[in-house]
Design an enzyme around this catalytic site. Structure first.
Site, PDB file in Angstrom:
ATOM      1  N   GLU A 110      40.679  30.121  42.734  1.00 12.16           N
ATOM      2  CA  GLU A 110      42.136  30.292  42.145  1.00 12.16           C
ATOM      3  C   GLU A 110      42.120  30.804  40.977  1.00 12.16           C
ATOM      4  O   GLU A 110      43.031  31.669  40.458  1.00 12.16           O
ATOM      5  CB  GLU A 110      42.760  28.797  42.259  1.00 12.16           C
ATOM      6  CG  GLU A 110      44.199  28.926  41.803  1.00 12.16           C
ATOM      7  CD  GLU A 110      45.112  29.711  42.438  1.00 12.16           C
ATOM      8  OE1 GLU A 110      45.487  30.818  42.307  1.00 12.16           O
ATOM      9  OE2 GLU A 110      45.538  29.190  43.610  1.00 12.16           O
TER      10      GLU A 110
ATOM     11  N   GLY B 201      44.839  34.082  36.308  1.00 15.51           N
ATOM     12  CA  GLY B 201      44.522  32.899  35.223  1.00 15.51           C
ATOM     13  C   GLY B 201      45.301  31.331  35.851  1.00 15.51           C
ATOM     14  O   GLY B 201      44.728  31.111  37.072  1.00 15.51           O
TER      15      GLY B 201
ATOM     16  N   LYS C 156      36.065  37.188  39.555  1.00 18.07           N
ATOM     17  CA  LYS C 156      36.548  38.256  40.437  1.00 18.07           C
ATOM     18  C   LYS C 156      35.495  39.166  40.844  1.00 18.07           C
ATOM     19  O   LYS C 156      35.558  39.825  41.785  1.00 18.07           O
ATOM     20  CB  LYS C 156      37.756  38.616  39.947  1.00 18.07           C
ATOM     21  CG  LYS C 156      37.759  39.282  38.269  1.00 18.07           C
ATOM     22  CD  LYS C 156      38.562  37.969  37.646  1.00 18.07           C
ATOM     23  CE  LYS C 156      38.089  37.746  36.151  1.00 18.07           C
ATOM     24  NZ  LYS C 156      38.765  36.766  35.571  1.00 18.07           N
TER      25      LYS C 156
ATOM     26  N   LYS D 160      40.783  41.829  41.348  1.00 17.35           N
ATOM     27  CA  LYS D 160      41.874  40.893  41.744  1.00 17.35           C
ATOM     28  C   LYS D 160      42.706  41.316  42.710  1.00 17.35           C
ATOM     29  O   LYS D 160      43.071  40.454  43.694  1.00 17.35           O
ATOM     30  CB  LYS D 160      42.723  40.484  40.440  1.00 17.35           C
ATOM     31  CG  LYS D 160      41.840  39.931  39.312  1.00 17.35           C
ATOM     32  CD  LYS D 160      42.841  39.855  37.949  1.00 17.35           C
ATOM     33  CE  LYS D 160      41.892  39.120  36.638  1.00 17.35           C
ATOM     34  NZ  LYS D 160      42.510  39.394  35.495  1.00 17.35           N
TER      35      LYS D 160
ATOM     36  N   VAL E 120      35.965  29.264  29.524  1.00 12.91           N
ATOM     37  CA  VAL E 120      36.496  28.554  30.581  1.00 12.91           C
ATOM     38  C   VAL E 120      35.806  27.453  31.136  1.00 12.91           C
ATOM     39  O   VAL E 120      36.229  26.299  31.175  1.00 12.91           O
ATOM     40  CB  VAL E 120      36.670  29.693  31.990  1.00 12.91           C
ATOM     41  CG1 VAL E 120      36.900  28.809  33.036  1.00 12.91           C
ATOM     42  CG2 VAL E 120      37.355  30.851  31.566  1.00 12.91           C
TER      43      VAL E 120
END
Lengths: 428, 428
Positions: B131, B136, B107, B207, B15
């Protein structure tokens, strides 16, 4: 930030009354989320005497939306009257001139005057937001402008006119001709006063041109949208397409290519079992494709009081929260002029023609397609009806140009009766 | 607003490097949209010597993410290390304490400490946005927090763990047992270091708990999520469910009822031809239901470098634009304590059991179901395998309680071998 945000609502039709209902039903929730009270102070509509399903006695009344827009007790002007000119434009301009932000559901106004209105607003430090103008309750303007802001957008697609989708799905399910379902839709009140706005693809084209401006950082260019309505979609094609595993949808596609900006709103075939193919009635679907995020699909109600008012109020809450994004995602003065390009991306096509019962007829058609560089994926000939036999062809990927060239040569064969039909096939 | 927004990135895995790539590839586009330059000034990761697919020489390096978070040349701290405690938590706290905003993809951290972190940030006038932590690349946090902010949310559902969805779809397509596909997924690097985070439903549960907090204005209560992983889903059930027209998905559902907040993450059957049923591999889908907007469905890539980095950068652009929304859509200090409620909403259930070849066997089962008030929608008995015959039952809507009661009485009949399987059926 505990000062209330004071709303003036111009237009008390379906959408305007939806906004009133949300404001009345959810005042505490809105204040909790927005960080300040959201209060309607004044409203305006053409007919004050009309019976409306809510108590409006606490709001000042204006007969003239321009007067409403100029009121000192209004911070945010909500334009939900409609119309691409006239009072909608005049009142929006008056609101900006007197220091108000604007939230509008009016795609026609923005498709024609969005550039000028946004520039005026932005040079005055005001914002115009329009979530409700595109795809009803689906937060697609926000998704594109903010949620995917880190992406170079590759393509935007969508089924964005519920009335057309209703007509097409109803033709298929009831086996009715276009004219019959059109009349039904009119009687049900589904059509705009000028029905060509719906069935001519204009309304959906307005929406597409607004999304394209955000997606590609270009000035709104509705005039460059290639528009084809659904008036020529026949029940025959709907049935035959279904036989081949497809449904017909009025589909918008905008993409930036090396040649320029392609914008097209036209009937297309989509696989019957695809997300687009399964859309029923007034449901809308928008597909956004970005270089990092890949493909994002959004589905929801494209019209109706609740969904549209939900979108209007989401813009209101944004402004109450201090969110002030440029109308098209970057200052309007920095948007580029788009070079309009004919939509030429290759695609498979569906062809339908009526073939005479003559030896070698199919061979002649196949030869013409082959000469045009079009190869056939699937072909189906039905039994003869009257003197001709329906023939369906699904081609491999080819261009509209090649298809048009081949179609122009068919009459000279003497084996094709009437005009052949060619419809682009899109897959998502 | 032409001062650059200076980023410090903690974590240079998939990421983090995705964020670097977007910042490098799209600097001009980001500046145009954000209204100011977005610049990485410093980065941190565990291993400086690792070969990374981008030029990092222009950025200051910190071995310690806490030191990175405290740097004076960082305005916004991006936490993409992961972990529900340790350096992720310490560096996030350090960033807030030294006046930075925070964007995180974590998360686990927020599910456990989101309430405290958001309160700390908000009392310091800072924001934490997340976000990328949910689904994702799908801008679902923004859709829920802002796009649907005018709605009282009724229900949130979603398939939000790509690894589980990969395992379940691969089991079906290849006809392989859970253990085999689990091993494949491990070798492909699809599983977290602790695979139970994925297959135990914990990651997806994190999530869901974050979305529930935004949806219902309640403090994050991950501990109250009823969690059931996919480890007990058998290839038998996948095949049998397919016979009946269903697929098995790890599905999360959160809804506010008169009894309290229900949060459940568990394997469910969904119609094979429904949007949820058609989800393949790593694709995620989230369904949001509001009182005005109706049902909004969002689909997109739930993981991967591009999609996740797209979501991180959308939060960064928001902050660069001056968008400062509370982490959970309203000040964290104003969130209510949720009363946890067992998920008891009625639904149809799928039952599978092995019936002995004895006269009256099926009648005994049917009697027990009838006594429990459960009516049968569809039933299918297969030919005998060994000494027993598989029996599949799809019930009409009933409660988990009634099902459990009926199942508890089955052994005493002497005609059911082993444990019967009961899986809830959800439709969207």
């Amino acid at each position: 930030m505990s000062e209330p945000l004071r709303l003036g609502i111009a237009g008390l039709g379906t959408v305007g009354m939806g906004v009133v209902k949300i404001a009345q039903a959810h005042a505490a929730m809105l204040e909790r989320r927005a960080g300040r009270p959201i209060k309607i102070t004044a409203v305006s509509a053409r007919d004050r005497t009309r019976n409306r399903d809510a108590d409006l006695s606490g709001y000042a009344w204006e007969n003239d939306p321009v007067a409403l827009a100029r009121r000192e007790d209004v911070d945010l002007f909500i334009e939900v009257m409609g119309g691409d000119n006239g009072p909608a434009k005049a009142s929006t301009e008056a609101a900006i001139a007197t220091g108000k932000d604007v939230v509008t559901a009016n795609k026609a106004l923005l498709a024609h005057h969005g550039q000028a209105l946004a520039e005026t607003a932005e040079s005055a430090g005001r914002v115009i937001r329009f979530e409700a103008a595109v795809a009803g309750g689906i937060p697609v303007v926000k998704a594109l402008t903010e949620g995917l802001a880190a992406n170079e957008i590759r393509r935007v697609m969508g089924v964005m006119n519920g009335t057309c989708n209703y007509i097409l799905t109803r033709m298929e399910s009831a086996g009715l001709a276009y004219d019959q379902v059109f009349e039904e839709a009119r009687q049900l009140g589904y059509l705009e006063a000028d029905p060509n706005l719906d069935v001519g693809g204009i309304d959906a084209g307005h929406k597409l041109s607004l999304l394209a401006a955000v997606a590609f950082g270009t000035r709104v260019s509705f005039d460059a949208v290639e528009l084809e309505g659904i008036g020529r979609v026949s029940i025959d094609d709907i049935r035959r397409a279904a036989d081949m595993g497809y449904r017909i949808k009025l589909l918008g596609v905008a993409q930036m290519t090396g040649r320029g900006l392609e914008q097209r709103m036209s009937p297309c075939l989509v696989p019957a079992d695809s997300p687009l193919g399964q859309l029923q009635g007034g449901t809308n679907m928008v597909v956004l494709e970005g270089d990092s995020v890949g493909q994002i699909v959004l589905r929801g109600a494209g019209a109706g009081q609740g969904p549209t008012a939900s979108a209007v109020m989401s813009d209101v809450i944004d402004i109450a929260r201090g969110i002030r994004v440029s109308t098209f995602g970057q200052p309007a003065a920095t948007l580029c002029d788009a070079i309009p390009a004919k939509a030429t991306a290759p695609a498979p096509f569906y062809l339908r023609m009526a073939l005479s019962d003559k030896p070698g007829a199919l061979a002649k058609v196949a030869t013409i397609l082959g000469d045009a560089g079009i190869s056939i994926d699937r072909m189906r000939q039905y039994g003869h009806e009257d003197p001709t036999a329906p023939v369906l062809i699904v081609t491999h990927r080819t261009t509209r140009e090649a298809i048009d060239h081949a179609l122009s040569r068919l009459p000279a064969t003497g084996v094709v009766e009437g005009d052949a039909v060619a419809i682009r096939i899109e897959t998502v």
